[in-house]
Write a protein that holds these residues in place. Structure first.
Motif, PDB file in Angstrom:
ATOM      1  N   ALA A  24      24.670   3.293  33.310  1.00  0.00           N
ATOM      2  CA  ALA A  24      25.311   2.035  33.702  1.00  0.00           C
ATOM      3  C   ALA A  24      24.331   0.882  33.566  1.00  0.00           C
ATOM      4  O   ALA A  24      24.662  -0.196  33.096  1.00  0.00           O
ATOM      5  CB  ALA A  24      25.817   2.138  35.126  1.00  0.00           C
ATOM      6  N   ARG A  83      24.473  -2.382  31.132  1.00  0.00           N
ATOM      7  CA  ARG A  83      24.380  -3.745  31.643  1.00  0.00           C
ATOM      8  C   ARG A  83      23.316  -4.537  30.896  1.00  0.00           C
ATOM      9  O   ARG A  83      23.510  -5.692  30.541  1.00  0.00           O
ATOM     10  CB  ARG A  83      24.053  -3.692  33.136  1.00  0.00           C
ATOM     11  CG  ARG A  83      24.782  -4.767  33.924  1.00  0.00           C
ATOM     12  CD  ARG A  83      24.610  -4.574  35.398  1.00  0.00           C
ATOM     13  NE  ARG A  83      25.077  -3.249  35.822  1.00  0.00           N
ATOM     14  CZ  ARG A  83      24.679  -2.646  36.918  1.00  0.00           C
ATOM     15  NH1 ARG A  83      23.809  -3.216  37.711  1.00  0.00           N
ATOM     16  NH2 ARG A  83      25.151  -1.451  37.240  1.00  0.00           N
ATOM     17  N   SER A  98      24.613  -5.583  27.627  1.00  0.00           N
ATOM     18  CA  SER A  98      25.507  -6.739  27.742  1.00  0.00           C
ATOM     19  C   SER A  98      24.719  -8.025  27.835  1.00  0.00           C
ATOM     20  O   SER A  98      25.016  -9.004  27.154  1.00  0.00           O
ATOM     21  CB  SER A  98      26.395  -6.610  28.974  1.00  0.00           C
ATOM     22  OG  SER A  98      27.203  -5.476  28.893  1.00  0.00           O
ATOM     23  N   TYR A  99      23.711  -8.014  28.697  1.00  0.00           N
ATOM     24  CA  TYR A  99      22.908  -9.230  28.848  1.00  0.00           C
ATOM     25  C   TYR A  99      22.248  -9.611  27.533  1.00  0.00           C
ATOM     26  O   TYR A  99      22.141 -10.789  27.191  1.00  0.00           O
ATOM     27  CB  TYR A  99      21.834  -9.042  29.920  1.00  0.00           C
ATOM     28  CG  TYR A  99      22.337  -9.318  31.322  1.00  0.00           C
ATOM     29  CD1 TYR A  99      22.346  -8.310  32.280  1.00  0.00           C
ATOM     30  CD2 TYR A  99      22.795 -10.578  31.682  1.00  0.00           C
ATOM     31  CE1 TYR A  99      22.806  -8.559  33.563  1.00  0.00           C
ATOM     32  CE2 TYR A  99      23.255 -10.828  32.960  1.00  0.00           C
ATOM     33  CZ  TYR A  99      23.258  -9.812  33.903  1.00  0.00           C
ATOM     34  OH  TYR A  99      23.716 -10.055  35.165  1.00  0.00           O
ATOM     35  N   ILE A 130      23.265  -9.003  24.429  1.00  0.00           N
ATOM     36  CA  ILE A 130      24.240  -9.612  23.517  1.00  0.00           C
ATOM     37  C   ILE A 130      24.571 -11.029  23.963  1.00  0.00           C
ATOM     38  O   ILE A 130      24.604 -11.967  23.163  1.00  0.00           O
ATOM     39  CB  ILE A 130      25.520  -8.760  23.474  1.00  0.00           C
ATOM     40  CG1 ILE A 130      25.208  -7.404  22.870  1.00  0.00           C
ATOM     41  CG2 ILE A 130      26.596  -9.466  22.676  1.00  0.00           C
ATOM     42  CD1 ILE A 130      26.408  -6.493  22.804  1.00  0.00           C
TER      43      ILE A 130
END
Lengths: 279, 298, 345
Positions: free
Chosen positions: A9, A13, A16-17, A19
């Motif tokens: 997870a 995360r 995501s940050y 990108i």
């Protein structure tokens, strides 16, 4: 198929940050570099490798853009014209929206369709004649010439009518029983209740009017009357040797809008989604 | 006259009165010009400004619409739309999806992604015309250094202007698509997860269909905007090089401004009509073809 | 094996503990109801079983495997949401087929299974409609059909009946229980409605503020509540709770007695005091509610506590304001610790 315990997870995360940050850099870069370049000397702007951060910011380019570059005048013109247009659009929209929502009169539906039809006519088709009309009225190269053709929009009437229609019947009935005339009902009940939509229309109208380009280009010829958009184009032409002044001009052109949008972001979203998302 | 009909008369009168200002503006500045445009197109304007114009009727339509310059301008406009709309929506969608997560500080990213909404076409065009400049701009330093330089490059100029357009409209597209995304109920995704759908399946089977009304709106509005783009062409390339960015709006401007010889309102009128018809036609086609696949909530 | 096991399961949101070290075993083919008021953590617990919520602590086991890090799509569960979560752009048929599609089931088999599931729930005529065209009850059945089409290890249901009107709710309750028996399925069912819990569950697990209060078959939870919370939550009308001081047992005790175990008697010797003990006391009649098949006599005690007694309609009712004697069925009086609420003995 088993992900590594616990860490998956967190890894997702972080991804995501990563990108998001890359995308943010891509989007923000032009604005960033504009601000940076506005604070450098022209020779530094042309330097290779490029300077990405102004260690000794040169604020004089802003003064140059403001005075010699006439940005102050351009801003004033833009404000005058934009406020006039926005006020006109909101007032006519409220009046028309009220008529459509609360009053009965023959051909109401047809007239409403006519209002909507105005949205279909593209600007280029009206430009030729409008120029002639403006000239014959003596409004060429004046504030009136810049503002009057845009004092009403079908979109505004549509939005406000929509908002007024949401007001529950009971309220207008109660107001009628209390002896409210139309004027009082409009100003004391309808407009306050439709405030979010009207605010959205105002922001949207402001943005549209501020960003106009073709019409101010065609309808003015003096530097005195130039709006900020045309003025910026002019500034670029006259500052070929001092590009930092042009960059400063661009920043100056953006700041008023940025402030207004930051304050009224919710209204902007509302105005945009009025046509698209049901709600 | 009964008091009831008197009241009704008064109400109707008030109704019309309230509409008068808007109607005047519409008639004078929208409907009258619209109709007159057709009339203007029937007159051939002389090469010298003070001579009277000649009535040629529909011949002018035929001449101009069949001319090479019009065809190439039309092609340029269509190419421009194809370069701008899919890229603009795709990029906006990517941003909206990326920012549609419940992460800490996501608000900052969302503000950044919306930021181009504060820029106007003119501001964006000025900024990028500097960035494209071979001496002052950064693209050459980044390795992008075609010869001739971008703005003067017949093959690349249109793409460059398209890039500017995509960037400038990103903020608006992001806000619009984001609002649409957030309207999708969370439990649809959860149900899909439990039903066994991975992220890709969820995107194509749930996100896109549920977003389709907003996407459709974005495509229609985006196309209309693309066809009516003017400012960025004027500032960055002025229709060049060699008319490779001479979209229809710029041709119209050219005829009005006298950049192609003396001002020719007749020709401008014809071009404007052509633009109008094409835009309208495109919108109708989009509504027929695309709207069928749009899913509207009840 | 459709066994589900929760061990020390905890969920913390910032500084709120939604689920506090929950230990629960759901047996294969059991219908277990998670019951509790809003915010008690039951939905959070269900979502953690589904994998829609990450655990802060603890382990969840489905069948034989620990599923803490397994994604929802790989847990082989089916879930019915409170809002049904039907895909509005897909037809009923496509909705039901969805879980099979994602697993790559071949088309012929998909159609057959979907149609079978639809038929078993009485949806055959509606297969080509969209959810927007269906009634609430029909939509609920589509949600169920979508859940059963795959034959998962366990079914999770999050208040599936709360959006139905009362009559439909009663009817669907029975159908759900029958469906579970027929499918021999493990069901974990979340609700705040204790009537649903009592009528549907093999066992009820009651939660409050994230903590499990009691687990047991409905009758046991009803007859021997483990603490005051359970005692007051289960049963309509709720159990009467009387502070120990009023019956001469001191402030450290609270006694509970269900309304059906309270007898109202107007038989009072004139002028004498009615002794207060765990066998009965005096009270004043405040309100009489007549329900047709029975009567609720609501009496007021000296400290303004209310005691509700259920009375048959064959007995003449008392009048409002009457002083009456309440007799408690000694075998049915519960004792709770006043401080902790826990059952004493």
């Amino acid at each position: 198929m088993r992900a590594d315990p616990g860490g998956s997870a967190r890894l997702r995360r972080l991804g995501s940050y990563a990108i998001l940050t890359i995308l943010a850099i891509v989007v923000l870069f032009p604005i960033y570099i504009t601000v940076v370049n506005s604070l450098l000397r022209p020779v530094d702007i042309a330097a290779r490798p490029p300077v990405f951060f102004p260690l000794h910011p040169k604020w004089s380019s802003y003064a140059d853009a403001w005075n010699g570059g006439h940005m102050s005048k351009y801003l004033l013109n833009s404000f005058i014209v934009t406020i006039a247009i926005t006020a006109g659009q909101v007032v006519t929209a409220v009046m028309a929206g009220y008529a459509f929502a609360f009053l009965q009169f023959p051909f109401k539906r047809t007239i409403f369709v006519v209002f909507l039809a105005t949205l279909m006519v593209p600007f280029e088709v009206t430009v030729v004649t409008n120029l002639e009309t403006i000239r014959s009225l003596g409004w060429f190269n004046t504030y009136q010439g810049l503002a009057v053709p845009f004092l009403a929009t079908g979109f505004g009437a549509f939005l406000v009518r929509q908002a007024f229609l949401q007001i529950p019947r009971d309220l207008s009935d109660a107001a009628a029983l209390d002896g409210y005339g139309h004027w009082r009902f409009m100003t004391r009940v309808a407009v306050p209740l439709a405030r979010p939509t009207i605010a959205a229309l105002t922001v949207f109208g402001f943005l549209g009017a501020w960003n106009q380009f073709l019409w101010p280009l065609l309808a003015t010829k003096d530097d005195e009357l130039r709006t900020v958009q045309i003025g910026l184009k002019q500034l670029r032409a006259t500052s070929l040797d001092s590009v930092n002044v042009t960059f400063a001009g661009a920043v100056i052109a953006v700041i008023p809008v940025a402030i207004i949008l930051l304050v009224f972001q919710k209204q902007l979203v509302r105005g945009l989604t009025a046509g698209a998302v049901k709600g | 006259m009964t008091s009831r009909s008197r009241r009704r008369r008064r109400e109707a009168g008030l109704g019309y009165l309230l509409l008068v200002p808007a109607v005047i503006i519409f008639v004078v500045f929208i409907f009258y010009p619209f109709l007159r445009n057709f009339q203007l197109a029937l007159y051939l304007n002389p090469p010298f400004p003070n001579l009277p114009r000649r009535w040629v009727g529909l011949d002018q339509y035929r001449d101009i619409l069949g001319s090479d310059s019009f065809i190439s301008s039309l092609k340029t406009t269509i190419a421009f739309a194809f370069l701008t709309v899919p890229a603009g929506i795709g990029m906006g969608l990517a941003l909206a999806v990326a920012a549609n997560r419940k992460l800490r500080g996501i608000g900052i990213y969302r503000t950044i992604f919306s930021s181009t909404v504060a820029t106007s076409v003119a501001v964006a065009a000025v900024i990028f015309s500097m960035l494209f400049n071979p001496i002052v701009g950064l693209l050459p330093w980044l390795g992008v250094n075609p010869n001739p330089p971008i703005i003067e490059n017949p093959d690349l100029a249109l793409a460059a202007v398209a890039l500017v357009t995509v960037w400038q409209t990103l903020g608006l597209t992001f806000i619009l698509l984001s609002a649409g995304l957030q309207a999708i109920p969370e439990d649809l995704y959860e149900a899909a997860q439990v039903d066994g759908a991975g992220a890709t399946v969820r995107f194509w089977r749930i996100t896109i269909p549920m977003l389709s009304p907003t996407l459709f709106f974005a495509v229609v509005i985006g196309s209309i905007h693309a066809f009516q783009s003017f400012g960025q062409i004027d500032i960055i390339t002025s229709g060049g090089p060699f008319k490779h960015t001479n979209v229809l709006t710029y041709s119209i401007y050219g005829e009005l401004n006298g950049t192609n010889g003396p001002p020719n309102p007749g020709k401008a009128a014809v071009l404007a009509i052509a633009l109008f018809v094409i835009t309208l036609g495109l919108t109708v086609v989009q509504m027929r073809v695309l709207e069928r696949r749009v899913h509207y909530a009840r | 094996m459709g066994r589900v096991s929760l061990s020390g399961v905890t969920k913390q949101f910032d500084d709120v503990i939604a689920v506090d070290h929950l230990d629960l075993e759901v047996a294969d083919r059991e219908f277990l109801v998670l019951l509790g008021p809003s915010g008690c953590g039951k939905s959070t617990a269900l979502r953690m079983i589904a994998g829609l919520e990450e655990l802060t602590e603890g382990t969840i086991t489905i069948g034989d495997r620990v599923v803490n890090d397994v994604e929802p799509k790989d847990r082989d569960l089916a879930m019915v949401f409170q809002s049904y979560a039907l895909y509005p752009h897909l037809s009923v048929r496509k909705n039901i087929e969805f879980p099979l599609r994602t697993r790559g089931t071949p088309k012929a088999q998909r159609t057959a299974q979907a149609e079978a599931a639809a038929e078993s729930l009485g949806l055959d005529g509606l297969l080509d409609r969209k959810p927007g065209q269906l009634s609430g009850g029909q939509r609920q059945r589509v949600a169920l059909a979508r859940a059963i089409v795959r034959d998962p290890q366990a079914f999770l249901m999050d208040e599936p009946l709360s959006n139905l009107d009362a009559k439909l709710r009663v009817q669907t309750r029975a159908e759900l229980v029958e469906l579970q028996r027929r499918l021999q399925a493990t069901v974990i069912y979340v609700t705040h409605d204790q009537v649903e819990a009592m009528t549907m569950g093999d066992r009820i697990a009651i939660m409050n503020e994230g903590v499990l209060q009691q687990v047991g078959p409905p009758q046991e939870v009803y007859a021997r509540p483990a603490n005051l919370f359970v005692a007051r939550f289960i049963g309509t009308p709720p159990m009467n709770t009387i502070p120990g001081e009023l019956i001469g047992e001191g402030p450290s005790v609270v006694i509970g007695v269900r309304p059906e175990h309270v007898r109202v008697s107007r038989d009072i010797p004139r002028g004498s005091e009615i002794p207060a003990s765990s066998e009965g006391m005096g009270a004043t009649v405040a309100i009489i509610e007549s329900l047709g098949h029975e009567r609720h006599v609501i009496c007021r005690l000296p400290d303004d506590t209310n005691v509700i007694a259920r009375q048959g309609i064959d007995v003449p009712p008392p009048a409002m304001g009457d002083t009456v004697r309440l007799d408690f069925d000694a075998a049915q009086v519960h004792r709770f610790d006043a401080a902790t609420g826990v059952r004493a003995g």
